[in-house]
Design a protein around this motif. Structure first.
Motif, PDB file in Angstrom:
ATOM      1  N   ALA A  78       0.834  -1.208   0.000  1.00  0.00           N
ATOM      2  CA  ALA A  78       0.000   0.000   0.000  1.00  0.00           C
ATOM      3  C   ALA A  78       0.867   1.255   0.000  1.00  0.00           C
ATOM      4  CB  ALA A  78      -0.940  -0.005   1.203  1.00  0.00           C
ATOM      5  N   ARG A  79       1.926   1.246   0.807  1.00  0.00           N
ATOM      6  CA  ARG A  79       2.795   2.406   0.908  1.00  0.00           C
ATOM      7  C   ARG A  79       3.506   2.685  -0.413  1.00  0.00           C
ATOM      8  NH1 ARG A  79       6.814   1.631   5.640  1.00  0.00           N
ATOM      9  NH2 ARG A  79       4.778   1.578   6.706  1.00  0.00           N
ATOM     10  N   HIS A  80       4.031   1.644  -1.062  1.00  0.00           N
ATOM     11  CA  HIS A  80       4.800   1.858  -2.290  1.00  0.00           C
ATOM     12  C   HIS A  80       3.899   2.133  -3.491  1.00  0.00           C
ATOM     13  CE1 HIS A  80       8.744   1.067  -0.620  1.00  0.00           C
ATOM     14  NE2 HIS A  80       8.242   0.018   0.043  1.00  0.00           N
ATOM     15  N   GLU A  81       2.693   1.566  -3.509  1.00  0.00           N
ATOM     16  CA  GLU A  81       1.758   1.903  -4.584  1.00  0.00           C
ATOM     17  C   GLU A  81       1.370   3.377  -4.499  1.00  0.00           C
ATOM     18  OE1 GLU A  81       1.200   0.211  -7.047  1.00  0.00           O
ATOM     19  OE2 GLU A  81       0.913  -1.906  -6.675  1.00  0.00           O
ATOM     20  N   ALA A  82       1.214   3.877  -3.280  1.00  0.00           N
ATOM     21  CA  ALA A  82       0.891   5.293  -3.117  1.00  0.00           C
ATOM     22  C   ALA A  82       2.036   6.167  -3.588  1.00  0.00           C
ATOM     23  CB  ALA A  82       0.569   5.586  -1.646  1.00  0.00           C
ATOM     24  N   ARG A  83       3.276   5.762  -3.320  1.00  0.00           N
ATOM     25  CA  ARG A  83       4.423   6.532  -3.794  1.00  0.00           C
ATOM     26  C   ARG A  83       4.472   6.598  -5.310  1.00  0.00           C
ATOM     27  NH1 ARG A  83       9.441   4.402   0.056  1.00  0.00           N
ATOM     28  NH2 ARG A  83       8.698   5.369   2.010  1.00  0.00           N
ATOM     29  N   VAL A 105      -9.641   9.489  -1.337  1.00  0.00           N
ATOM     30  CA  VAL A 105      -9.772  10.870  -1.830  1.00  0.00           C
ATOM     31  C   VAL A 105      -8.757  11.138  -2.938  1.00  0.00           C
ATOM     32  CG1 VAL A 105      -9.550  13.299  -1.196  1.00  0.00           C
ATOM     33  CG2 VAL A 105     -10.728  11.714   0.338  1.00  0.00           C
ATOM     34  N   MET A 106      -7.521  10.691  -2.746  1.00  0.00           N
ATOM     35  CA  MET A 106      -6.493  10.897  -3.764  1.00  0.00           C
ATOM     36  C   MET A 106      -6.817  10.145  -5.046  1.00  0.00           C
ATOM     37  SD  MET A 106      -3.009  10.724  -1.476  1.00  0.00           S
ATOM     38  CE  MET A 106      -2.636  12.004  -0.268  1.00  0.00           C
ATOM     39  N   ALA A 107      -7.332   8.927  -4.906  1.00  0.00           N
ATOM     40  CA  ALA A 107      -7.681   8.146  -6.091  1.00  0.00           C
ATOM     41  C   ALA A 107      -8.814   8.784  -6.878  1.00  0.00           C
ATOM     42  CB  ALA A 107      -8.070   6.727  -5.676  1.00  0.00           C
ATOM     43  N   ALA A 108      -9.677   9.542  -6.175  1.00  0.00           N
ATOM     44  CA  ALA A 108     -10.816  10.197  -6.827  1.00  0.00           C
ATOM     45  C   ALA A 108     -10.505  11.638  -7.208  1.00  0.00           C
ATOM     46  CB  ALA A 108     -12.032  10.151  -5.919  1.00  0.00           C
ATOM     47  N   GLY A 109      -9.256  12.034  -7.148  1.00  0.00           N
ATOM     48  CA  GLY A 109      -8.881  13.379  -7.581  1.00  0.00           C
ATOM     49  C   GLY A 109      -9.311  14.475  -6.628  1.00  0.00           C
ATOM     50  N   GLY A 110      -9.347  14.191  -5.318  1.00  0.00           N
ATOM     51  CA  GLY A 110      -9.731  15.191  -4.339  1.00  0.00           C
ATOM     52  C   GLY A 110     -11.189  15.139  -3.943  1.00  0.00           C
ATOM     53  N   TYR A 111     -11.928  14.213  -4.482  1.00  0.00           N
ATOM     54  CA  TYR A 111     -13.355  14.068  -4.181  1.00  0.00           C
ATOM     55  C   TYR A 111     -13.543  13.143  -2.993  1.00  0.00           C
ATOM     56  CZ  TYR A 111     -18.106  12.182  -4.836  1.00  0.00           C
ATOM     57  OH  TYR A 111     -19.389  11.752  -4.644  1.00  0.00           O
ATOM     58  N   VAL A 112     -14.378  13.570  -2.020  1.00  0.00           N
ATOM     59  CA  VAL A 112     -14.658  12.748  -0.838  1.00  0.00           C
ATOM     60  C   VAL A 112     -15.911  11.922  -1.117  1.00  0.00           C
ATOM     61  CG1 VAL A 112     -14.996  12.735   1.653  1.00  0.00           C
ATOM     62  CG2 VAL A 112     -13.657  14.565   0.603  1.00  0.00           C
ATOM     63  N   SER A 113     -15.715  10.681  -1.431  1.00  0.00           N
ATOM     64  CA  SER A 113     -16.820   9.797  -1.806  1.00  0.00           C
ATOM     65  C   SER A 113     -17.558   9.303  -0.573  1.00  0.00           C
ATOM     66  CB  SER A 113     -16.265   8.596  -2.582  1.00  0.00           C
ATOM     67  OG  SER A 113     -15.461   7.802  -1.718  1.00  0.00           O
ATOM     68  N   ASN A 129      -0.272   5.141  -7.677  1.00  0.00           N
ATOM     69  CA  ASN A 129      -1.324   4.143  -7.936  1.00  0.00           C
ATOM     70  C   ASN A 129      -2.240   4.071  -6.710  1.00  0.00           C
ATOM     71  OD1 ASN A 129      -0.010   3.540 -10.376  1.00  0.00           O
ATOM     72  ND2 ASN A 129       1.294   2.011  -9.362  1.00  0.00           N
ATOM     73  N   PHE A 130      -3.048   5.097  -6.532  1.00  0.00           N
ATOM     74  CA  PHE A 130      -3.819   5.211  -5.290  1.00  0.00           C
ATOM     75  C   PHE A 130      -4.903   4.152  -5.182  1.00  0.00           C
ATOM     76  CE2 PHE A 130      -2.286   9.613  -6.086  1.00  0.00           C
ATOM     77  CZ  PHE A 130      -1.427   9.684  -5.003  1.00  0.00           C
ATOM     78  N   LYS A 131      -5.460   3.736  -6.297  1.00  0.00           N
ATOM     79  CA  LYS A 131      -6.484   2.683  -6.238  1.00  0.00           C
ATOM     80  C   LYS A 131      -5.867   1.382  -5.743  1.00  0.00           C
ATOM     81  CE  LYS A 131      -9.765   0.104  -9.123  1.00  0.00           C
ATOM     82  NZ  LYS A 131     -10.906   0.251  -8.221  1.00  0.00           N
ATOM     83  N   ALA A 132      -4.720   1.007  -6.334  1.00  0.00           N
ATOM     84  CA  ALA A 132      -4.030  -0.200  -5.876  1.00  0.00           C
ATOM     85  C   ALA A 132      -3.587  -0.039  -4.429  1.00  0.00           C
ATOM     86  CB  ALA A 132      -2.820  -0.487  -6.773  1.00  0.00           C
ATOM     87  N   ALA A 133      -3.233   1.189  -4.044  1.00  0.00           N
ATOM     88  CA  ALA A 133      -2.781   1.434  -2.669  1.00  0.00           C
ATOM     89  C   ALA A 133      -3.912   1.205  -1.673  1.00  0.00           C
ATOM     90  CB  ALA A 133      -2.236   2.852  -2.551  1.00  0.00           C
ATOM     91  N   TYR A 134      -5.123   1.755  -1.971  1.00  0.00           N
ATOM     92  CA  TYR A 134      -6.188   1.575  -0.980  1.00  0.00           C
ATOM     93  C   TYR A 134      -6.722   0.147  -0.996  1.00  0.00           C
ATOM     94  CZ  TYR A 134     -10.126   2.378  -4.336  1.00  0.00           C
ATOM     95  OH  TYR A 134     -11.046   2.320  -5.356  1.00  0.00           O
ATOM     96  N   GLU A 135      -6.587  -0.555  -2.112  1.00  0.00           N
ATOM     97  CA  GLU A 135      -6.991  -1.961  -2.124  1.00  0.00           C
ATOM     98  C   GLU A 135      -6.062  -2.797  -1.243  1.00  0.00           C
ATOM     99  OE1 GLU A 135      -6.981  -2.886  -6.245  1.00  0.00           O
ATOM    100  OE2 GLU A 135      -9.059  -2.194  -6.579  1.00  0.00           O
ATOM    101  N   LEU A 159      -7.741   3.985   9.429  1.00  0.00           N
ATOM    102  CA  LEU A 159      -8.980   4.319   8.722  1.00  0.00           C
ATOM    103  C   LEU A 159      -8.842   5.656   7.991  1.00  0.00           C
ATOM    104  CD1 LEU A 159     -11.502   3.320  11.536  1.00  0.00           C
ATOM    105  CD2 LEU A 159     -10.870   1.979   9.516  1.00  0.00           C
ATOM    106  N   ILE A 160      -8.177   6.616   8.644  1.00  0.00           N
ATOM    107  CA  ILE A 160      -7.987   7.929   8.005  1.00  0.00           C
ATOM    108  C   ILE A 160      -7.034   7.789   6.822  1.00  0.00           C
ATOM    109  CG2 ILE A 160      -7.204  10.296   8.367  1.00  0.00           C
ATOM    110  CD1 ILE A 160      -7.982   9.941  11.327  1.00  0.00           C
ATOM    111  N   ASP A 161      -5.991   6.967   6.964  1.00  0.00           N
ATOM    112  CA  ASP A 161      -5.097   6.699   5.832  1.00  0.00           C
ATOM    113  C   ASP A 161      -5.887   6.136   4.654  1.00  0.00           C
ATOM    114  OD1 ASP A 161      -2.892   7.536   7.252  1.00  0.00           O
ATOM    115  OD2 ASP A 161      -2.288   5.503   7.857  1.00  0.00           O
ATOM    116  N   GLN A 162      -6.778   5.211   4.958  1.00  0.00           N
ATOM    117  CA  GLN A 162      -7.573   4.592   3.897  1.00  0.00           C
ATOM    118  C   GLN A 162      -8.488   5.612   3.235  1.00  0.00           C
ATOM    119  OE1 GLN A 162      -7.201   1.948   2.458  1.00  0.00           O
ATOM    120  NE2 GLN A 162      -9.056   0.863   1.870  1.00  0.00           N
ATOM    121  N   ALA A 163      -9.131   6.457   4.049  1.00  0.00           N
ATOM    122  CA  ALA A 163      -9.994   7.500   3.485  1.00  0.00           C
ATOM    123  C   ALA A 163      -9.185   8.458   2.615  1.00  0.00           C
ATOM    124  CB  ALA A 163     -10.689   8.267   4.614  1.00  0.00           C
ATOM    125  N   GLU A 164      -7.996   8.807   3.067  1.00  0.00           N
ATOM    126  CA  GLU A 164      -7.142   9.717   2.305  1.00  0.00           C
ATOM    127  C   GLU A 164      -6.755   9.122   0.959  1.00  0.00           C
ATOM    128  OE1 GLU A 164      -3.922  12.843   3.852  1.00  0.00           O
ATOM    129  OE2 GLU A 164      -3.277  10.756   4.092  1.00  0.00           O
TER     130      GLU A 164
END
Length: 415
Positions: A187-192, A227-235, A195-201, A219-224
């Protein structure tokens, strides 16, 4: 419909005033301009006779000038007679100009509104707008739909060795899906890599492998990541994670930043501003979410209709939010006031605190202070209303609710 009626009436009135200025007949009020010309010409005849007597003008020139002045007198007199009898003055060009002016005003106003206005937008009261915001929050796109709407981003340049290591990590975690440490690293390296979708998965798999209560920060990391995967949108999925985290850590600044962002996205900038203002006061200065809020809160305040004054982040030495009160100068000034003036000054301070908490929110201690102060002033019903509002604000925060309950007890005891 009321907007169009009012706007149309104002536009026509303005066009009418402009047209009246252009079409106003010279015989409407006061003397006509020709009367002034007539007096000037008669004075010129008198001056001409004096100039002839002094020898300044020759007889031949005097006769020629007298003829010309007499002709002008006859023409001016005719205009005066026409004005006195109500004969209309020629104003054909004025009519054309007035018509063009009216068309410009009416047509220009309509064109301007079409460009920068909102044609077809209904008249919405506050209750209706709040209901629309709630409906928008319920029906807004989910995480997958939001991600699908994003344009394809260019592939960043990655060091080949680092890319190879991440590929090996992906293979290893696929072979050992129950390896919690591996999922965390993935998750950490996918975010770097972005690849935010792969990171939150991967992070979701890591959370599922946790035993007992999940750390709210996870949980906050996961929410963040959502948000990053959605381009700043809070789903809605990110919101559920944030609410779950806030139920355990109500004062977490990062979660509160994203909740404020969500309020702005669903049409409740008033609530978003309150959340951000409270978070700024809690600090700490320099935190990533503090810098993000400071950059965006002026726009949120504008949307909320709040006259924003910069809020200094920070707290007291023990980490509790600073509790503003009367300055030393104000305390000294109160000593010199009469009892009536001192009461008015206290009323002003309490009203100022109530206004600020209503617009910007505040810490539990500030809400408790307001409740207690209202009880001392004898405004018991208002204190009870403030207490009920504060309970809603700090629902789930046991420490805050205890502080508010103590303030309510003090308020009730002051009756």
């Amino acid at each position: 419909m009321a907007f169009w009626i009012l706007t149309g009436a104002l536009t026509l009135v303005m066009a009418g005033f402009l047209a009246l200025v252009l079409l106003r007949n010279k015989n409407g009020s006061g003397e006509p301009a020709a009367a002034y010309d007539l007096r000037v010409y008669r004075q010129q005849l008198k001056d001409l006779d004096r100039d002839v007597a002094r020898g300044i003008v020759t007889a031949a020139d005097a006769e020629r000038l007298r003829t010309e002045i007499s002709r002008r007198i006859l023409a001016a007199d005719a205009q005066v007679q026409a004005a006195e009898t109500g004969a209309p003055q020629p104003n054909g060009p004025s009519r054309v100009t007035a018509a063009v002016m009216a068309l410009v005003v009416v047509g220009g106003t309509a064109a301007l509104y079409w460009q920068i206005g909102a044609p077809g937008y209904g008249d919405f009261g506050l209750d209706h707008r709040i209901a629309l915001a709630e409906e928008r929050a319920r029906t807004r796109p989910g995480q997958q739909e939001a991600e699908a709407r994003l344009p394809t981003s260019p592939t960043p340049e990655i060091d080949p060795n680092y890319q190879r290591l991440v590929e090996e990590l992906r293979t290893a975690t696929a072979d050992r899906p129950d390896d919690a440490r591996g999922q965390q690293l993935l998750a950490r390296h996918e975010a770097r890599l972005g690849n935010f979708k792969a990171a939150y998965e991967a992070n979701a798999r890591y959370i599922a492998l946790q035993e007992g209560d999940v750390d709210p920060q996870l949980l906050i990391d996961q929410a963040e990541l959502h948000v990053m995967a959605a381009g700043g949108y809070v789903s809605p999925e990110a919101e559920a994670l944030l609410l779950r985290a806030l139920s355990q850590q109500p004062e977490d600044g990062r979660a509160r930043y994203y909740m404020g962002l969500l309020m702005g996205q669903v049409g409740r900038p008033d609530r978003g501003f309150q959340i951000w203002a409270e978070t700024l006061r809690q600090g700490p200065p320099g935190a990533p979410w503090i810098r993000a809020i400071q950059a965006q809160i002026p726009e949120m305040a504008t949307l909320a209709g709040v006259d924003y004054r910069p809020i200094t982040p920070g707290g007291t030495a023990d980490g509790a939010p600073a509790l503003p009160g009367p300055s030393a100068e104000q305390m000294a000034a109160m000593q010199d006031l009469s009892a009536e003036d001192r009461q008015q000054m206290i009323e002003g301070m309490v009203s100022g605190l109530a206004t600020r908490l209503a617009e910007e929110g505040g810490s539990p201690a500030e809400w408790a202070r307001l409740i207690t102060a209202l009880g001392v002033l004898g405004r018991i019903e208002q204190a009870r209303e403030i207490y009920a509002e504060a309970q809603t604000q700090f629902a789930g925060n046991d420490a805050a609710l205890e502080m508010l309950a103590a303030a309510r007890d003090r308020m009730e005891a002051s009756q």
